[in-house]
Design a protein around this motif. Structure first.
Motif, PDB file in Angstrom:
ATOM      1  N   GLU A   1       0.675  -1.279  -0.098  1.00  0.00           N
ATOM      2  CA  GLU A   1      -0.087  -0.031  -0.054  1.00  0.00           C
ATOM      3  C   GLU A   1       0.977   1.282   0.052  1.00  0.00           C
ATOM      4  N   LEU A   2       1.858   1.300   0.915  1.00  0.00           N
ATOM      5  CA  LEU A   2       2.902   2.438   0.827  1.00  0.00           C
ATOM      6  C   LEU A   2       3.569   2.678  -0.244  1.00  0.00           C
ATOM      7  N   LEU A   3       4.068   1.579  -0.943  1.00  0.00           N
ATOM      8  CA  LEU A   3       4.792   1.449  -2.263  1.00  0.00           C
ATOM      9  C   LEU A   3       3.783   2.157  -3.066  1.00  0.00           C
ATOM     10  N   GLU A   4       2.534   1.702  -3.218  1.00  0.00           N
ATOM     11  CA  GLU A   4       1.856   2.467  -4.339  1.00  0.00           C
ATOM     12  C   GLU A   4       1.623   3.633  -4.210  1.00  0.00           C
ATOM     13  N   GLN A   5       1.327   4.219  -2.819  1.00  0.00           N
ATOM     14  CA  GLN A   5       1.378   5.797  -2.694  1.00  0.00           C
ATOM     15  C   GLN A   5       2.417   6.488  -2.969  1.00  0.00           C
ATOM     16  N   ALA A   6       3.734   5.793  -2.837  1.00  0.00           N
ATOM     17  CA  ALA A   6       5.174   6.484  -3.116  1.00  0.00           C
ATOM     18  C   ALA A   6       5.046   6.490  -4.514  1.00  0.00           C
ATOM     19  N   ILE A   7       4.696   5.401  -5.381  1.00  0.00           N
ATOM     20  CA  ILE A   7       4.894   5.457  -6.913  1.00  0.00           C
ATOM     21  C   ILE A   7       3.700   6.616  -7.356  1.00  0.00           C
ATOM     22  N   ASN A   8       2.687   6.689  -6.905  1.00  0.00           N
ATOM     23  CA  ASN A   8       1.673   7.533  -7.220  1.00  0.00           C
ATOM     24  C   ASN A   8       2.316   9.054  -6.798  1.00  0.00           C
ATOM     25  N   ARG A   9       2.927   9.232  -5.616  1.00  0.00           N
ATOM     26  CA  ARG A   9       3.401  10.618  -5.760  1.00  0.00           C
ATOM     27  C   ARG A   9       4.528  10.798  -6.431  1.00  0.00           C
ATOM     28  N   GLU A  40       7.351  11.545 -20.271  1.00  0.00           N
ATOM     29  CA  GLU A  40       7.798  10.335 -20.590  1.00  0.00           C
ATOM     30  C   GLU A  40       8.183   9.428 -19.639  1.00  0.00           C
ATOM     31  N   GLU A  41       8.901  10.034 -18.508  1.00  0.00           N
ATOM     32  CA  GLU A  41       9.259   9.199 -17.371  1.00  0.00           C
ATOM     33  C   GLU A  41       7.946   8.806 -16.714  1.00  0.00           C
ATOM     34  N   ALA A  42       7.212   9.723 -16.417  1.00  0.00           N
ATOM     35  CA  ALA A  42       5.598   9.461 -15.719  1.00  0.00           C
ATOM     36  C   ALA A  42       4.899   8.513 -16.550  1.00  0.00           C
ATOM     37  N   LEU A  43       5.016   8.354 -17.998  1.00  0.00           N
ATOM     38  CA  LEU A  43       4.296   7.161 -18.422  1.00  0.00           C
ATOM     39  C   LEU A  43       4.931   5.979 -18.398  1.00  0.00           C
ATOM     40  N   ALA A  44       6.425   6.112 -18.445  1.00  0.00           N
ATOM     41  CA  ALA A  44       7.091   4.527 -18.074  1.00  0.00           C
ATOM     42  C   ALA A  44       6.832   4.114 -16.753  1.00  0.00           C
ATOM     43  N   ALA A  45       6.716   5.126 -15.824  1.00  0.00           N
ATOM     44  CA  ALA A  45       6.314   4.555 -14.478  1.00  0.00           C
ATOM     45  C   ALA A  45       4.982   3.957 -14.493  1.00  0.00           C
ATOM     46  N   LEU A  46       4.110   4.783 -15.151  1.00  0.00           N
ATOM     47  CA  LEU A  46       2.638   4.317 -14.976  1.00  0.00           C
ATOM     48  C   LEU A  46       2.637   2.696 -15.732  1.00  0.00           C
ATOM     49  N   LEU A  47       3.186   2.504 -16.790  1.00  0.00           N
ATOM     50  CA  LEU A  47       3.046   1.468 -17.700  1.00  0.00           C
ATOM     51  C   LEU A  47       3.907   0.162 -16.802  1.00  0.00           C
ATOM     52  N   ASP A  48       5.118   0.599 -16.112  1.00  0.00           N
ATOM     53  CA  ASP A  48       5.841  -0.329 -15.264  1.00  0.00           C
ATOM     54  C   ASP A  48       5.211  -0.794 -14.158  1.00  0.00           C
ATOM     55  N   ASN A  49       4.220  -0.124 -13.656  1.00  0.00           N
ATOM     56  CA  ASN A  49       3.428  -0.645 -12.637  1.00  0.00           C
ATOM     57  C   ASN A  49       1.944  -0.765 -12.847  1.00  0.00           C
ATOM     58  N   THR A  50       1.578  -1.321 -13.887  1.00  0.00           N
ATOM     59  CA  THR A  50      -0.018  -1.504 -14.130  1.00  0.00           C
ATOM     60  C   THR A  50      -0.319  -2.731 -13.105  1.00  0.00           C
ATOM     61  N   ASP A  51       0.320  -3.436 -12.528  1.00  0.00           N
ATOM     62  CA  ASP A  51       0.084  -4.608 -11.510  1.00  0.00           C
ATOM     63  C   ASP A  51      -0.528  -3.951 -10.235  1.00  0.00           C
ATOM     64  N   SER A  52       0.087  -2.818  -9.984  1.00  0.00           N
ATOM     65  CA  SER A  52       0.193  -2.019  -8.631  1.00  0.00           C
ATOM     66  C   SER A  52      -0.830  -0.793  -8.757  1.00  0.00           C
ATOM     67  N   LEU A  53      -1.146  -0.489 -10.036  1.00  0.00           N
ATOM     68  CA  LEU A  53      -1.821   0.818 -10.127  1.00  0.00           C
ATOM     69  C   LEU A  53      -2.971   0.460 -11.249  1.00  0.00           C
ATOM     70  N   GLN A  54      -4.172   0.965 -11.070  1.00  0.00           N
ATOM     71  CA  GLN A  54      -5.282   1.024 -11.838  1.00  0.00           C
ATOM     72  C   GLN A  54      -5.174   1.764 -13.020  1.00  0.00           C
ATOM     73  N   GLU A  55      -5.309   1.510 -14.129  1.00  0.00           N
ATOM     74  CA  GLU A  55      -5.186   2.640 -15.414  1.00  0.00           C
ATOM     75  C   GLU A  55      -6.142   3.765 -15.064  1.00  0.00           C
ATOM     76  N   ASP A  56      -5.625   4.660 -14.883  1.00  0.00           N
ATOM     77  CA  ASP A  56      -6.332   5.963 -14.810  1.00  0.00           C
ATOM     78  C   ASP A  56      -6.180   6.817 -15.770  1.00  0.00           C
ATOM     79  N   GLU A  57      -6.894   8.187 -15.700  1.00  0.00           N
ATOM     80  CA  GLU A  57      -6.706   9.160 -16.696  1.00  0.00           C
ATOM     81  C   GLU A  57      -5.323   9.828 -16.823  1.00  0.00           C
ATOM     82  N   ARG A  58      -4.527   9.407 -15.821  1.00  0.00           N
ATOM     83  CA  ARG A  58      -3.127  10.002 -16.050  1.00  0.00           C
ATOM     84  C   ARG A  58      -2.438   9.295 -17.031  1.00  0.00           C
ATOM     85  N   ILE A  59      -2.633   7.948 -17.475  1.00  0.00           N
ATOM     86  CA  ILE A  59      -2.187   7.351 -18.645  1.00  0.00           C
ATOM     87  C   ILE A  59      -2.208   8.041 -19.805  1.00  0.00           C
TER      88      ILE A  59
END
Length: 528
Positions: free
Chosen positions: A76-84, A96-115
């Motif tokens: 849970e804390l990891l997900e919060q940290a990644i989100n921050r 570009e870095e934000a998108l890479a982080a989002l795509l690398d963490n699709t298991d822990s993050l729900q696809e949201d409007e940020r992608i």
């Protein structure tokens, strides 16, 4: 001399063994506590706002979670940290870095409007830098987001213009085909046509170049001097002793005769009943004059369940489904609905319907196009305007605008012959059309020198054509016996699936031929 054996000190051995066991216990404790230590370090880092360090240590805690049953707080804390961290990158416009982080963490993050936002903003940055191919690629992922579709088309226009300047006419034409109704694309298309005409004029087939230049001259796109030069280039001996005025007068006479022939052909085509006959893979449907519908053939998906339909003005058939347009602008559908191709409830103001395969396409009175089924063509046709005819193929949607130009969601479906069209039909991998002179044009191997053509049906197995004299023709590549139809001159409507064909005769009766494994050719006794 006597030697004394060395005595073993058992107390010392016990101490060493005890020390060793204590060391093992300490190591086991450290290993057991390691995820908790990682969790605590990561938590403290997160509290201090050190997102990078928090992600590092919380990730380590999470990697050992299943083995050591680390508290779920780590993930849970990891997900919060990644989100921050992602929010920070986005706030700094490091998309570009934000998108890479989002795509690398699709298991822990729900696809949201940020992608969507990252892709969109990244595309905007590429567009601002002038890298239109990369921008177009990113916009293509988010066509439904904000004005991405409009920017996607703008990128296409810039790519087409750059390709034209570089002499890459094929790429330019490919992009023009995606957005042919745009004024700038039409202007570019005319420039390309002129270049191609000039190339043909200097080739071994100058007549083809002259034909294009004559068409442009008739539309006022080329001046008299251009036409005169083209005529003299094509027929140097014929016009060697003739004045420029004589050449222009001959062109005007030819133009008038051609216009008269085109007008007669168009009048004859307009008299034909439209969308009154349709065929699917294994079924046939026909519209009667009283607004009811007849059906025969395979009924395994309910595609022939049309007995209750009334007030129908046109019909169309997909592989295993049937659709009908009602007088009030609503659309009814029956049959296979595995991909939502029959979910047409709620549609109003429809003026054209088209079914093919597992797709349904509807054109509304305001010009917008609705798409249902396996393929989602909607984002690709959002810029199409002034459409007068649509056709769905296996892999693309094609159409004709009011000025006779053709468009397609896949550029490979068209070629330079698709100009001044009065009809078009798409199949699996290609399209066929009829130009204003009644000549068949095609982007497939099924090429035939047909003239005075009124209607066509294109399929993966060939093209069936209705001629001005009421007869039908089938391209040689099609392996089907149509001898029952070949001697007739009273056919006014055709439908062709590639394996069976049905026609409507002037007296209101029907004929069908070809494969009849499901009774799809059992139309004897049908009356319009």
């Amino acid at each position: 001399m006597k030697h004394r054996s060395k005595e073993i000190s058992y107390p010392a051995m016990r101490v060493s063994l005890l020390a060793f066991l204590l060391l093992l216990a300490f190591a086991a404790a450290v290993l057991w506590l390691y995820p908790y230590i990682c969790l605590q370090i990561g938590t403290r880092a997160a509290e201090r706002g050190d997102t990078e360090k928090a992600v590092l240590w919380l990730t380590r805690a999470g990697e050992t979670e299943q083995k050591n049953e680390t508290p779920k707080e780590a993930s849970e804390l990891l997900e919060q940290a990644i989100n921050r961290e992602i929010d920070r990158l986005m706030s700094e416009e490091r998309y570009e870095e934000a998108l890479a982080a989002l795509l690398d963490n699709t298991d822990s993050l729900q696809e949201d409007e940020r992608i969507l936002m990252c892709r969109y903003e990244l595309a905007c940055l590429w567009m601002k830098k002038g890298d239109y191919p990369e921008a177009e690629k990113q916009f293509s992922y988010v066509l439904s987001y904000q004005d991405a579709a409009e920017r996607y088309r703008e990128c296409g226009k810039q790519i087409a213009a750059a390709a034209f300047e570089a002499g890459d006419l094929k790429t330019a034409l490919d992009y023009i085909a995606k957005n042919p109704t745009d004024p700038s694309m039409q202007e570019l298309n005319e420039k390309i046509i002129i270049v191609q005409a000039e190339e043909l004029l200097q080739s071994e087939s100058p007549e083809a170049g002259l034909k294009i230049i004559l068409e442009l001259w008739q539309k006022g796109k080329m001046n008299d001097s251009d036409l005169i030069r083209a005529e003299r280039t094509c027929y140097p001996y014929l016009y060697e002793n003739r004045s420029d005025d004589e050449i222009l007068e001959a062109a005007r006479v030819t133009n008038a005769a051609q216009a008269e022939k085109r007008n007669e052909l168009l009048k004859q085509q307009n008299k034909l009943p439209k969308q009154v006959l349709a065929v699917g893979n294994l079924h046939t449907v026909a519209l009667r004059q009283d607004g009811t519908v007849l059906a025969a053939g395979d009924h395994s998906y309910g595609q022939c369940d049309v007995s209750g339909w009334t007030d129908i003005v046109s019909v169309s058939a997909g592989a295993f489904h049937t659709i009908g347009l009602k007088k009030d602008g609503t659309v009814v559908a029956t049959g296979d609905n595995r991909y939502g191709q029959c979910e047409t409830d709620g549609i109003h103001d429809a003026i054209e319907i088209e079914a093919h395969g597992f797709d349904t396409v509807v054109r509304l009175k305001d010009g917008s196009i609705l798409c249902f089924g396996f393929h989602n063509y909607a984002p690709l046709v959002s810029g199409w305007t002034n459409i007068k005819d649509l056709s769905a193929g296996g892999y693309a949607l094609v159409g004709i605008s009011e000025d006779g130009s053709a468009m397609a969601t896949s550029a490979s479906y068209l070629n330079r012959e698709f100009q001044n069209l009065i009809a078009i039909d798409a199949a699996n991998g290609y399209a066929a059309g009829i130009n204003a002179d009644g000549h068949l044009v095609s982007s497939s191997p099924f090429v035939a020198e047909w003239n005075d053509v009124l209607s066509i049906e294109a399929t993966a197995n060939g093209i069936l054509g209705l001629m001005a004299d009421g007869s039908v023709r089938l391209t040689q590549a099609a392996n089907m016996d149509i001898s029952v139809l070949s001697d007739r001159s009273d056919i006014i409507a055709i439908a062709y699936s590639g394996t069976h064909a049905a026609v409507l005769l002037q007296d209101g009766s029907y004929l069908a031929c070809g494969e009849n494994s499901s009774g799809q050719c059992d139309v004897a006794g049908w009356r319009r």
